[in-house]
Motif scaffolding. Structure first.
Motif, PDB file in Angstrom:
ATOM      1  N   TRP A 158     -11.007   6.314  -5.922  1.00 49.83           N
ATOM      2  CA  TRP A 158      -9.879   6.410  -5.000  1.00 49.83           C
ATOM      3  C   TRP A 158      -9.652   5.105  -4.252  1.00 49.83           C
ATOM      4  O   TRP A 158      -8.519   4.829  -3.819  1.00 49.83           O
ATOM      5  N   ARG A 159     -10.681   4.299  -4.097  1.00 49.51           N
ATOM      6  CA  ARG A 159     -10.574   3.081  -3.294  1.00 49.51           C
ATOM      7  C   ARG A 159      -9.545   2.114  -3.877  1.00 49.51           C
ATOM      8  O   ARG A 159      -8.850   1.409  -3.133  1.00 49.51           O
ATOM      9  N   ARG A 160      -9.424   2.072  -5.204  1.00 48.86           N
ATOM     10  CA  ARG A 160      -8.515   1.121  -5.841  1.00 48.86           C
ATOM     11  C   ARG A 160      -7.061   1.591  -5.820  1.00 48.86           C
ATOM     12  O   ARG A 160      -6.153   0.772  -5.845  1.00 48.86           O
ATOM     13  N   VAL A 161      -6.837   2.900  -5.803  1.00 47.44           N
ATOM     14  CA  VAL A 161      -5.466   3.413  -5.937  1.00 47.44           C
ATOM     15  C   VAL A 161      -4.915   3.993  -4.645  1.00 47.44           C
ATOM     16  O   VAL A 161      -3.719   4.290  -4.576  1.00 47.44           O
ATOM     17  N   LEU A 162      -5.746   4.156  -3.612  1.00 48.86           N
ATOM     18  CA  LEU A 162      -5.274   4.818  -2.397  1.00 48.86           C
ATOM     19  C   LEU A 162      -4.216   3.993  -1.678  1.00 48.86           C
ATOM     20  O   LEU A 162      -3.235   4.540  -1.167  1.00 48.86           O
ATOM     21  N   GLY A 163      -4.387   2.677  -1.657  1.00 50.13           N
ATOM     22  CA  GLY A 163      -3.400   1.826  -1.001  1.00 50.13           C
ATOM     23  C   GLY A 163      -2.018   1.915  -1.636  1.00 50.13           C
ATOM     24  O   GLY A 163      -1.024   2.192  -0.942  1.00 50.13           O
ATOM     25  N   PRO A 164      -1.886   1.704  -2.960  1.00 48.09           N
ATOM     26  CA  PRO A 164      -0.569   1.857  -3.581  1.00 48.09           C
ATOM     27  C   PRO A 164       0.013   3.259  -3.450  1.00 48.09           C
ATOM     28  O   PRO A 164       1.233   3.420  -3.303  1.00 48.09           O
ATOM     29  N   LEU A 165      -0.851   4.284  -3.500  1.00 43.75           N
ATOM     30  CA  LEU A 165      -0.345   5.645  -3.336  1.00 43.75           C
ATOM     31  C   LEU A 165       0.230   5.859  -1.939  1.00 43.75           C
ATOM     32  O   LEU A 165       1.253   6.539  -1.781  1.00 43.75           O
ATOM     33  N   LEU A 166      -0.410   5.296  -0.915  1.00 44.68           N
ATOM     34  CA  LEU A 166       0.115   5.428   0.444  1.00 44.68           C
ATOM     35  C   LEU A 166       1.467   4.737   0.584  1.00 44.68           C
ATOM     36  O   LEU A 166       2.386   5.260   1.235  1.00 44.68           O
ATOM     37  N   VAL A 167       1.589   3.559  -0.020  1.00 48.03           N
ATOM     38  CA  VAL A 167       2.871   2.846   0.056  1.00 48.03           C
ATOM     39  C   VAL A 167       3.971   3.641  -0.657  1.00 48.03           C
ATOM     40  O   VAL A 167       5.087   3.797  -0.147  1.00 48.03           O
TER      41      VAL A 167
END
Length: 349
Positions: free
Chosen positions: A96-105
């Motif tokens: 989740w650490r790698r994809v959480l940022g783009p998902l939030l945006v």
């Protein structure tokens, strides 16, 4: 750079934050699912009554946008539940650490934008529904007699079904039928003097009568339905006092449809507001949890001091860091400080 809205999150507050986000995320998924169902129901109702709604009416955009916003909110709730659950498990968090940022945006820009647009439409468009129904019902009544005209052959059946199911008559009342020709020309005798007089007395050449179709009759009335000569108080002497409209539906179809569809739109607007609030809280909480864990290098059970924030720096700091990257052009060169004049050596006394 000072972070924007920092919040200290030691181990125990991080655990409570993740647990609260897990619950709120499932509530968001539930609200998104209910929004999808409610907007789908409104879309089906609009398709069902499309004959009585003007084609140019923009009200149909509301359930379409709300359907997309509800689907995104449902997906955001499911993603938020998985991410908050992973925030409590060291084995689940690394993916989740790698994809959480783009998902939030993506959720903030896409889901938030759709929900804001749907809320704006829910506030602005119900007023256009009255105008669209006014025009659509008028067109349907005008083509009630055209049972053999291509494109309008079902107008009579649909109008009768509407009046029987919605317990309504005419556009605003039974007298609206007095101003349109609802009797088909194939049932009129062209040699009948009364028919000729009625057609010639109308500037548009229509056969107008003071009567209503059978679908305006209330089957629960205790007396026979009166459909003709309703404006003549002496036409039905057996009824005392003469009240020929007491066994007809009193409500117009415009009011019945408007109340029905605006009630659905009001319910949908309330669901959109709740969904928007839940999605805002969930996205803010996930952002704080993500930045707090990034401060610890992704270590879930780290005991070190860390803090969550919305942005790593203020607007001025972000603009300054953007200058060297060429986003805003090169940073302005600062003038070098002026050197102080050298002191002259004085001769020793």
């Amino acid at each position: 750079m000072a972070p924007v809205l920092p919040l200290a999150l030691p181990l125990q507050p991080r655990i409570r934050l993740a647990q609260g986000l897990w619950l709120l995320s499932w509530l968001l998924a539930l609200a998104g699912g209910l929004t999808v169902l409610c907007s789908g129901h409104l879309l089906v109702q609009l398709w069902r009554f499309r004959t009585f709604l003007a084609p140019s009416c923009p009200f149909t955009a509301l359930p379409q946008v709300a359907l997309a916003a509800g689907a995104v909110a449902l997906a955001t709730g499911l993603v938020g539940a998985g991410a908050s659950r992973a925030g409590l498990d060291a084995a689940q968090y690394p993916p989740w650490r790698r994809v959480l940022g783009p998902l939030l945006v993506a959720a903030t820009a896409g889901g938030g934008g759709l929900l804001a647009l749907a809320l704006a439409l829910a506030l602005a468009l119900p007023g256009s529904l009255a105008t669209g129904l006014e025009e659509g019902l008028g067109t349907a009544m005008a083509h009630y007699k055209d049972t053999e005209v291509p494109g309008y052959c079902h107008a009579k059946r649909l109008m009768d079904e509407l009046q029987l199911r919605q317990h309504c008559c005419g556009r605003h009342g039974y007298k609206d039928w007095f101003g349109v020709q609802w009797v088909s020309s194939r049932y009129l005798d062209p040699n009948d003097r009364d028919v000729i007089d009625r057609i010639q007395s109308n500037v548009e050449g229509l056969y107008l009568i003071d009567g209503v179709p059978f679908s305006c009759c209330n089957p629960h009335s205790p007396r026979p339905c009166l459909q003709t000569r309703l404006s003549d108080p002496h036409a039905h002497p057996l009824f005392d006092p003469p009240q020929p409209n007491s066994n007809l539906w009193a409500q117009g179809c415009h009011g019945a449809l408007l109340g029905h569809l605006q009630g659905l739109a009001s319910t949908l607007g309330s669901l959109l507001a709740v969904t928007f609030l839940l999605q805002t809280v969930v996205l803010l909480g996930l952002r704080y949890l993500q930045t707090a864990l990034e401060g610890l290098g992704g270590v879930i059970d780290g005991e070190g001091e860390t803090q969550g924030y919305l942005f790593p720096g203020g607007l001025r700091d972000m603009l300054r860091t953007a200058w060297p990257q060429g986003v805003l052009g090169p940073a302005p060169e600062e003038a070098p400080p002026e050197e102080a004049p050298a002191k002259e050596d004085l001769p020793e006394a």
